[in-house]
Design an enzyme around this catalytic site. Structure first.
Site, PDB file in Angstrom:
ATOM      1  CB  CYS A  62      -1.796   9.152  -8.330  1.00 13.36           C
ATOM      2  SG  CYS A  62      -1.090   8.076  -7.083  1.00 13.36           S
TER       3      CYS A  62
ATOM      4  CG  HIS B  80      -3.350   6.799 -11.274  1.00 15.20           C
ATOM      5  ND1 HIS B  80      -2.001   6.575 -11.371  1.00 15.20           N
ATOM      6  CD2 HIS B  80      -3.694   6.517  -9.982  1.00 15.20           C
ATOM      7  CE1 HIS B  80      -1.552   6.174 -10.197  1.00 15.20           C
ATOM      8  NE2 HIS B  80      -2.545   6.131  -9.342  1.00 15.20           N
TER       9      HIS B  80
ATOM     10  CG  ASN C  31      -0.212   3.520  -8.125  1.00 10.70           C
ATOM     11  OD1 ASN C  31       0.332   4.469  -8.683  1.00 10.70           O
ATOM     12  ND2 ASN C  31      -1.199   3.670  -7.263  1.00 10.70           N
TER      13      ASN C  31
HETATM   14  N1  COA Z   1      -2.316 -10.497  -0.129  1.00  9.81           N
HETATM   15  C1  COA Z   1      -3.252 -11.269   0.474  1.00  9.81           C
HETATM   16  N2  COA Z   1      -4.219 -10.757   1.232  1.00  9.81           N
HETATM   17  C2  COA Z   1      -4.268  -9.413   1.383  1.00  9.81           C
HETATM   18  C3  COA Z   1      -3.334  -8.567   0.779  1.00  9.81           C
HETATM   19  C4  COA Z   1      -2.324  -9.170   0.008  1.00  9.81           C
HETATM   20  N3  COA Z   1      -1.376  -8.430  -0.608  1.00  9.81           N
HETATM   21  N4  COA Z   1      -3.635  -7.283   1.099  1.00  9.81           N
HETATM   22  C5  COA Z   1      -4.717  -7.335   1.880  1.00  9.81           C
HETATM   23  N5  COA Z   1      -5.097  -8.626   2.058  1.00  9.81           N
HETATM   24  C6  COA Z   1      -6.218  -9.133   2.833  1.00  9.81           C
HETATM   25  C7  COA Z   1      -6.651  -8.197   3.931  1.00  9.81           C
HETATM   26  O1  COA Z   1      -5.842  -8.358   5.081  1.00  9.81           O
HETATM   27  C8  COA Z   1      -8.051  -8.642   4.156  1.00  9.81           C
HETATM   28  O2  COA Z   1      -8.061  -9.764   4.971  1.00  9.81           O
HETATM   29  P1  COA Z   1      -9.180  -9.926   6.125  1.00  9.81           P
HETATM   30  O3  COA Z   1     -10.483 -10.009   5.381  1.00  9.81           O
HETATM   31  O4  COA Z   1      -8.784 -11.191   6.786  1.00  9.81           O
HETATM   32  O5  COA Z   1      -9.075  -8.701   6.974  1.00  9.81           O
HETATM   33  C9  COA Z   1      -8.527  -9.074   2.767  1.00  9.81           C
HETATM   34  O6  COA Z   1      -7.343  -9.282   1.998  1.00  9.81           O
HETATM   35  C10 COA Z   1      -9.388  -8.040   2.080  1.00  9.81           C
HETATM   36  O7  COA Z   1      -8.777  -6.785   2.242  1.00  9.81           O
HETATM   37  P2  COA Z   1      -9.264  -5.520   1.461  1.00  9.81           P
HETATM   38  O8  COA Z   1      -8.440  -4.337   1.862  1.00  9.81           O
HETATM   39  O9  COA Z   1     -10.737  -5.393   1.564  1.00  9.81           O
HETATM   40  O10 COA Z   1      -8.893  -5.976  -0.030  1.00  9.81           O
HETATM   41  P3  COA Z   1      -9.281  -5.281  -1.356  1.00  9.81           P
HETATM   42  O11 COA Z   1     -10.006  -6.196  -2.239  1.00  9.81           O
HETATM   43  O12 COA Z   1      -9.901  -3.918  -1.098  1.00  9.81           O
HETATM   44  O13 COA Z   1      -7.860  -5.046  -2.023  1.00  9.81           O
HETATM   45  C11 COA Z   1      -6.364  -3.211  -2.351  1.00  9.81           C
HETATM   46  C12 COA Z   1      -6.896  -4.258  -1.361  1.00  9.81           C
HETATM   47  C13 COA Z   1      -5.325  -2.368  -1.637  1.00  9.81           C
HETATM   48  C14 COA Z   1      -5.753  -3.946  -3.515  1.00  9.81           C
HETATM   49  C15 COA Z   1      -7.562  -2.332  -2.833  1.00  9.81           C
HETATM   50  O14 COA Z   1      -8.286  -1.893  -1.732  1.00  9.81           O
HETATM   51  C16 COA Z   1      -7.136  -1.158  -3.630  1.00  9.81           C
HETATM   52  O15 COA Z   1      -6.599  -1.283  -4.710  1.00  9.81           O
HETATM   53  N6  COA Z   1      -7.445   0.069  -3.134  1.00  9.81           N
HETATM   54  C17 COA Z   1      -7.115   1.268  -3.835  1.00  9.81           C
HETATM   55  C18 COA Z   1      -5.664   1.560  -3.619  1.00  9.81           C
HETATM   56  C19 COA Z   1      -5.162   2.651  -4.483  1.00  9.81           C
HETATM   57  O16 COA Z   1      -5.576   2.804  -5.604  1.00  9.81           O
HETATM   58  N7  COA Z   1      -4.222   3.394  -3.921  1.00  9.81           N
HETATM   59  C20 COA Z   1      -3.501   4.374  -4.611  1.00  9.81           C
HETATM   60  C21 COA Z   1      -4.284   5.567  -4.824  1.00  9.81           C
HETATM   61  S1  COA Z   1      -3.493   6.488  -6.079  1.00  9.81           S
END
Ligand code: COA
Length: 330
Positions: free
Chosen positions: A116, A257, A287
């Site tokens: 990215c 980004h 993204n």
């Molecule tokens: N729908 C519903 N629930 C979801 C889900 C979805 N699409 N994705 C994850 N969950 C659940 C998880 O399983 C977890 O459940 P649990 O508590 O029972 O284990 C819960 O939601 C929380 O998961 P978590 O990973 O802590 O969620 P989050 O608030 O961190 O959101 C992302 C997940 C991926 C959206 C977030 O972590 C994120 O944006 N990270 C950065 C990613 C990024 O920028 N990547 C690219 C880099 S360039």
């Protein structure tokens, strides 16, 4: 890095595939909901490339628009750099295929794999050829067909990514004040495995097993990436302004980004940048990795959000882990 380079963006272009994938459609593939996705990421929909489309075709559309905007013909391009992690082939480079598609001369053409951060890195790198008079017009592209490496059974990743391409033509500034003032690029290879594609490379060559185990898709530790992103986006934004000797308050526009609206809002709030100065299109495109800042910059120009003399900064981070920023007076 303090740069002070007399390099300008002469033209920009973007391409978004027509096909829109809504959150409700994503909920048909995995256990998720529109409300969860909007609340946690800010994404409402994303684009998916369709039949006949590829990273190269998207890059071509964006490049043609950028060339037209710059008033430059393909034979006037001296160098092509394509930032992508989704090349059409392992080899040849996407940039070489693009060169032929556009009808450019036999100029150097190579890909940049910084995920990215790739577009920002490519701009910084390409600008050095311009400053050193090794190239006059450079085509810099960010193009991604991310849905090909996205596991539609993994709800932690599949909701995030979309396909897009953006491009810019850069050249020596035609107006004295237009400058690339400062930039940062860096990598933390110690945390490489937070985002990776385990299979299909030299370490785990493609096999029935790697496909069965879905190792050819992107794997990500979302929560850890989130923490890194918020901190890093804030610090490169503030540090780059300091290196250029400008105040964050003087910024006209931040082009971040588009990874997660919460990351963007949190980093900008901490830096003291109001959201009306921030480009946000993650709601529409998700993204799109290396295409993200390229598309954001192009749309901001088109919408008249950037005027002569404005201070504009791009800030990005991604797999690697990598990060990059570029502060320009346009
Ligand atoms: N729908 C519903 N629930 C979801 C889900 C979805 N699409 N994705 C994850 N969950 C659940 C998880 O399983 C977890 O459940 P649990 O508590 O029972 O284990 C819960 O939601 C929380 O998961 P978590 O990973 O802590 O969620 P989050 O608030 O961190 O959101 C992302 C997940 C991926 C959206 C977030 O972590 C994120 O944006 N990270 C950065 C990613 C990024 O920028 N990547 C690219 C880099 S360039």
């Amino acid at each position: 890095m303090k740069l002070g380079w007399p390099v300008e963006i002469a033209g920009t272009g973007a391409y978004l595939p027509e096909r829109v994938v809504t959150n409700d459609e994503m909920a048909q593939y995995v256990d998720t909901s529109h409300d969860w996705i909007v609340q946690r990421t800010g994404i409402h929909e994303r684009r998916r490339a369709g039949p006949g489309e590829s990273t190269v075709t998207m890059a071509k559309h964006a490049s043609e628009a950028a060339l037209a905007d710059a008033g430059v013909t393909p034979d006037e391009i001296d160098l092509i750099v394509v930032a992508t992690i989704t090349p059409d082939y392992q080899l040849p480079a996407t940039a070489c295929l693009l060169q032929a598609e556009l009808g450019c001369r036999w100029v150097p053409a190579y890909d940049m794999a910084a995920a990215c951060s790739g577009y920002v890195w490519a701009l910084i790198q390409a600008a050095q050829y311009v400053v050193n008079d090794l190239a006059q017009n450079v085509l810099v592209v960010g193009a991604e067909y991310l849905t090909t490496i996205t596991d539609m059974q993994d709800r932690g990743t599949c909701i995030l990514f979309g396909d897009a391409a953006g491009a810019a033509v850069i050249r020596r500034s035609q107006v004295a004040d237009r400058r690339m003032l400062a930039g940062q690029w860096g990598a933390d290879g110690y945390r490489s495995m937070l985002i990776n594609i385990p299979g299909g490379g030299a370490k785990e060559p493609a096999s029935h097993r790697t496909v069965d185990e879905r190792l050819h898709f992107m794997h990500m530790k979302g929560r850890e990436v989130y923490k890194f992103a918020v901190t890093q986006m804030h610090s490169i934004l503030v540090d780059t302004c300091a290196e250029a000797g400008v105040s964050v308050d003087d910024l006209k526009l931040v082009v971040p980004h588009q990874s997660n609206l919460r990351i963007i809002e949190s980093a900008c709030k901490r830096a003291g940048v109001p959201m009306e100065k921030v480009v946000v299109n993650i709601n529409r495109y998700g993204n799109s990795s290396a295409a993200s800042c390229a598309v954001g910059l192009h749309e901001a120009r088109q919408e008249g959000r950037i005027q002569e003399g404005d201070l504009v900064i791009m800030v990005a981070f991604g797999a690697g882990l990598t990060w990059g920023s570029l502060l320009m007076r346009v």
